[in-house]
Motif scaffolding. Sequence first.
Motif: not given
Length: 234
Positions: A150, A124, A199, A201, A148
């Motif tokens: 955040k 992440v 979080t 995509q 991914r």
Amino acid sequence: MRRETQNILLVLLGGALLKISFSGLYLRYVQKGLLPLLIAAGTIMIGLALFAIIRDIRRGKAVSDDEHGHSHSSRSTWLMLLPVLAVFLISPPALGGDVVSSAADTNQTQRSRNLLGELPAGDVIPLSMTEFVTRTAWDESGTLDGRRVKLTGFLTRADGDTFVARLAISCCAADARPLKVKLAGDVPSLPNEQWVEVTGQVVPKSASEKNSWVPSFTVESSTPVQEPAEPYES
């Protein structure tokens, strides 16, 4: 207005600047880098007022309005009290969703043609809203696709859509520009203005001139958080 009153107001105004400087409230109004200037300004104001007060005391008398050629009350001087009251009594919050909603879409981001650096490794990636929105607008190589990410911002809604947003400033709150990302997937059902960490995509190629370069973001998880000490990005 009497000389003594002017000096007192100057002390209060300088004290207000020092209060917001040392309490961290100044971050609601200006960038972090301007802190030394705020402290200097507050100190100078208090110093000038104290110098005038001490000088009048040494003279053994207060300087009257007539001695300075002021035969009428100077109402404009009382305006100095307004920022003092705003700081001590009102303490306005940082700008929020109302600015995002009212700002022109053409101010969505200051898109730059500077070369973008490589994304860090990791499952992440924490990114600022500025970098995320800039990459979705200009990075044609698609380095965000499948990664991914955040993001941290506050929730705002318009026309049935939910966005996570942040405000960026170049100098102070007066030049704030909105950055927003349209949420899809597991969209949080929290109230507007609630700060969150989301979080998920990016939806590839979702930012375009047609939608004012607002990317879409598929949310996998979200967590409510407190407003950060520095609510604005730069």
